[in-house]
Design a protein around this motif. Structure first.
Motif, PDB file in Angstrom:
ATOM      1  N   UNK A  77      25.222  45.075  28.730  1.00  0.00           N
ATOM      2  CA  UNK A  77      25.750  44.656  30.020  1.00  0.00           C
ATOM      3  C   UNK A  77      24.646  44.368  31.022  1.00  0.00           C
ATOM      4  N   UNK A  78      25.044  43.813  32.154  1.00  0.00           N
ATOM      5  CA  UNK A  78      24.083  43.490  33.195  1.00  0.00           C
ATOM      6  C   UNK A  78      24.648  43.879  34.542  1.00  0.00           C
ATOM      7  N   UNK A  79      24.054  43.320  35.601  1.00  0.00           N
ATOM      8  CA  UNK A  79      24.549  43.708  36.930  1.00  0.00           C
ATOM      9  C   UNK A  79      25.040  42.497  37.724  1.00  0.00           C
ATOM     10  N   UNK A  80      25.720  41.601  37.017  1.00  0.00           N
ATOM     11  CA  UNK A  80      26.274  40.431  37.693  1.00  0.00           C
ATOM     12  C   UNK A  80      27.210  40.857  38.829  1.00  0.00           C
ATOM     13  N   UNK A  81      27.930  41.978  38.620  1.00  0.00           N
ATOM     14  CA  UNK A  81      28.844  42.462  39.657  1.00  0.00           C
ATOM     15  C   UNK A  81      28.122  42.676  40.987  1.00  0.00           C
TER      16      UNK A  81
ATOM     17  N   UNK B 288      30.980  51.924  53.280  1.00  0.00           N
ATOM     18  CA  UNK B 288      32.078  51.028  53.610  1.00  0.00           C
ATOM     19  C   UNK B 288      32.483  50.094  52.485  1.00  0.00           C
ATOM     20  N   UNK B 289      31.567  49.787  51.564  1.00  0.00           N
ATOM     21  CA  UNK B 289      31.906  48.817  50.523  1.00  0.00           C
ATOM     22  C   UNK B 289      32.199  49.480  49.187  1.00  0.00           C
ATOM     23  N   UNK B 290      31.752  50.719  49.024  1.00  0.00           N
ATOM     24  CA  UNK B 290      31.987  51.413  47.773  1.00  0.00           C
ATOM     25  C   UNK B 290      31.115  50.863  46.660  1.00  0.00           C
ATOM     26  N   UNK B 291      31.538  51.052  45.412  1.00  0.00           N
ATOM     27  CA  UNK B 291      30.802  50.516  44.274  1.00  0.00           C
ATOM     28  C   UNK B 291      31.773  50.327  43.129  1.00  0.00           C
ATOM     29  N   UNK B 292      31.597  49.264  42.367  1.00  0.00           N
ATOM     30  CA  UNK B 292      32.516  48.999  41.268  1.00  0.00           C
ATOM     31  C   UNK B 292      31.799  48.226  40.173  1.00  0.00           C
ATOM     32  N   UNK B 293      32.362  48.260  38.974  1.00  0.00           N
ATOM     33  CA  UNK B 293      31.750  47.533  37.865  1.00  0.00           C
ATOM     34  C   UNK B 293      32.283  46.116  37.722  1.00  0.00           C
ATOM     35  N   UNK B 294      33.330  45.780  38.473  1.00  0.00           N
ATOM     36  CA  UNK B 294      33.890  44.447  38.312  1.00  0.00           C
ATOM     37  C   UNK B 294      33.676  43.628  39.592  1.00  0.00           C
ATOM     38  N   UNK B 295      33.934  42.345  39.467  1.00  0.00           N
ATOM     39  CA  UNK B 295      33.821  41.462  40.625  1.00  0.00           C
ATOM     40  C   UNK B 295      35.152  41.504  41.368  1.00  0.00           C
ATOM     41  N   UNK B 296      35.136  41.778  42.671  1.00  0.00           N
ATOM     42  CA  UNK B 296      36.395  41.903  43.402  1.00  0.00           C
ATOM     43  C   UNK B 296      37.143  40.572  43.482  1.00  0.00           C
ATOM     44  N   UNK B 297      38.457  40.640  43.407  1.00  0.00           N
ATOM     45  CA  UNK B 297      39.251  39.418  43.505  1.00  0.00           C
ATOM     46  C   UNK B 297      40.009  39.355  44.823  1.00  0.00           C
ATOM     47  N   UNK B 298      39.989  40.449  45.582  1.00  0.00           N
ATOM     48  CA  UNK B 298      40.608  40.392  46.906  1.00  0.00           C
ATOM     49  C   UNK B 298      39.776  41.194  47.896  1.00  0.00           C
TER      50      UNK B 298
END
Lengths: 280, 298
Positions: free
Chosen positions: A58-62, A212-222
């Motif tokens: 994997x990479x860090x495109x997110x 405020x933005x948090x962190x996630x492994x996916x790209x947000x859609x909303x």
């Protein structure tokens, strides 16, 4: 004696200048040498895979996309808010206006307020409104963070705006609002530099978005989903004990550094280039 | 009719811009008030002086002594200023008084880069270069053992971070000194350094103090870079090789947990309030001094 001190001080000055260059070189070299060996095509084109945090694929495109979302949106919002403010400060208000003084002071102070305080403040507001850590939260706090940078650096250029040009537009019958076309064109290089400066600050800031933005492994859609950012990707992955994960931190740091370096050199180029054909 | 419409636009837009302008000033005030309200629970029944000068940090028992964090912040800011001040002063003097314009062409981009690098990059650099250097070489000369994650490491990283700010402020100040003064001094047979030292530097002392105060307030709030190299131990440091835990690091490290304990959250907001108030006062004071100088030189 005095000539000896003269020589001595000269040597010390050159040494301190070399030290400054040394720091720049050391930082850039460290990031490049560490990051380059960890860099791969997968890093910047793939999302984190299943075993990402134990060193698997994997990479860090997110994080890259997340940073671009936040930076793009907040830069746009920042421009929309700060151009009118600068225009009002310089065209509508008189040179010696008390309000202009207070506003400039307020922006200077806002510029100095640490981003962690912005983060903490925005976080409390978000809790109060029931908004979770999300893309929207990140965009708002980063917008607030960069508005002072926008206003201060554009104001710096707008202050030098020649009164004669204003008088010329007025004498042609233009209202104050209509002169904005002339003013914006004249301070365009200032706007460009300010934008680059703000983007640089917005993309590199971690302390404000950590709340405020948090962190996630996916790209947000909303807008209501959490979002990853590059600086936080560096920060979180570096605190991992696994070497492969740390390597990704270095690769992410390299990406971040390259973006910032390009922005900073571009900024210099803009100032040098466009200040030549400005009317004085 | 057309003219009326246009003046209406002019007035209307003016009103909107005025509102935007006022909002930004209000934001500053709102920040202070918001943090104050959030911090109020921890201030209730506790003396301000107990909060600031007690070293008892046991959030679970409801004891909030901020002394370790305050001291941590003071230590690293102090080290940063001690390191950055002479370097930036000498560099700025060289650039304004000695150097040919060609040199500036190479120095300014370098300073630009230093100013533009994100703090997390400084953090990475600190953990890779400064921390190992301290633990493997420097600390061995003074103390038996240090992990390297220390007040000194944070101070060095912070010092490098505030360098570009100090240099650019100093350059602005020195360039504002009229050339006549320099020429008068040189004409009396003073060397260049004597002129710099006795005329230029002396004339800009108020401005330099303001610049340093500004740099201090910048260093106060720096979070991520310091967080990565400071060691994060809630203790009052005894030497510069001890781990420290500055206020911004405290806030950033505990952002996740703070919701579970209301009083703990209030304490962290109090930490943010301390930062805010210090930065506000320092910035107001130094900016007002700098404005006055700028006005005079025009």
């Amino acid at each position: 004696m005095k000539f000896f001190i003269e020589k001595l001080m000269r040597v010390l000055m050159i040494l301190s200048l070399l030290l400054v260059f040394g720091f720049v070189f050391s930082i850039v070299f460290t990031i490049f040498s560490k990051g380059w060996s960890a860099m791969s095509w997968d890093m910047i084109t793939k999302l984190p895979g299943g075993g990402f945090y134990i060193g698997k694929e994997g990479g860090f495109l997110n994080a890259i996309v997340g940073s671009l979302y936040i930076v793009g949106a907040s830069t746009l919002l920042g421009l929309l808010i700060s151009i009118p403010v600068v225009f009002y400060l310089n065209i509508y208000l008189k040179k010696k206006s008390k309000l202009a003084y207070v506003t400039r002071l307020a922006y200077d102070v806002l510029f100095g307020v640490p981003s962690i305080v912005y983060g903490a403040f925005a976080f409390t507001i978000m809790v109060y409104l029931g908004v979770k850590a999300s893309l929207l939260g990140g965009i708002i706090v980063v917008t607030l963070l960069i508005i002072p940078i926008f206003v201060r650096s554009m104001d710096e250029v707008a202050k030098e705006f020649p009164r004669e040009i204003l008088d010329a537009t007025y004498s042609l019958g233009a209202t104050r609002l209509e002169t904005i076309r002339v003013v914006v064109r004249q301070i365009a290089p200032g706007i460009a530099t300010a934008t680059l400066l703000s983007i640089g600050r917005a993309i590199g800031d971690a302390a404000a978005v950590i709340f405020t933005a948090g962190y996630t492994d996916s790209i947000p859609t909303s807008l209501s989903q959490p979002v990853a950012t590059l600086p936080l990707a560096v920060f979180f992955q570096l605190s991992s004990p696994i070497a492969e994960v740390q390597d990704r931190a270095y690769a992410a740091a390299l990406v971040l550094t390259v973006i910032v370096l390009i922005l900073s050199l571009l900024g210099r180029y803009f100032t040098n280039r466009f200040s030549k054909n400005k009317l004085k | 009719m057309r003219i009326n419409f246009r003046t209406l636009c002019d007035k209307g837009a003016g009103g909107m811009m005025f509102i935007l302008l006022i909002l930004s000033v209000v934001l500053l005030i709102a920040m202070g008030i918001g943090l104050w309200f959030k911090a109020a629970p921890v201030l209730e029944g506790r003396m301000l002086k107990d909060l600031l000068f007690s070293a008892n940090w046991k959030p679970l028992k409801g004891e909030f002594g901020f002394l370790p964090f305050v001291m941590g912040t003071l230590w690293i800011t102090g080290i940063a200023i001690i390191l950055a001040l002479p370097i930036s002063l000498l560099a700025a003097t060289f650039l304004t008084e000695y150097a040919r314009p060609v040199i500036k062409k190479y120095v300014f981009p370098a300073l630009d880069i230093l100013a533009a690098l994100p703090s997390v990059i400084y953090g990475v650099w600190g953990t890779l270069i400064i921390v190992p250097w301290i633990s493997e070489e420097l600390a061995l000369l003074f103390v038996e053992y240090s992990t390297g994650y220390s007040a000194l490491a944070s101070g060095i990283v912070l010092g490098v971070m505030i360098l570009p700010l100090l240099v650019s402020l100093f350059i602005e100040l020195f360039s504002a000194v009229p050339n006549d003064l320099r020429e008068a001094s040189l004409g009396l047979g003073a060397t260049k350094w004597q002129t710099t030292h006795r005329v230029v530097l002396r004339k800009t002392i108020p401005g330099m103090i303001a610049a340093v105060v500004l740099a201090i307030s910048r260093a106060f709030g720096e979070t991520i870079a310091v967080l990565m190299v400071c060691g994060n131990l809630a203790q009052v440091p005894n030497s510069m090789f001890d781990a420290v835990y500055p206020i911004p690091a405290l806030i950033a490290n505990n952002y996740g947990e703070m919701l579970s304990l209301p009083l703990y959250e209030a304490a962290l907001m109090f930490a943010a309030l301390i930062l805010f108030v210090v930065v506000l006062l320092f910035n107001l004071a130094s900016r007002m001094v700098l404005y006055r100088i700028e006005k005079k030189s025009n």
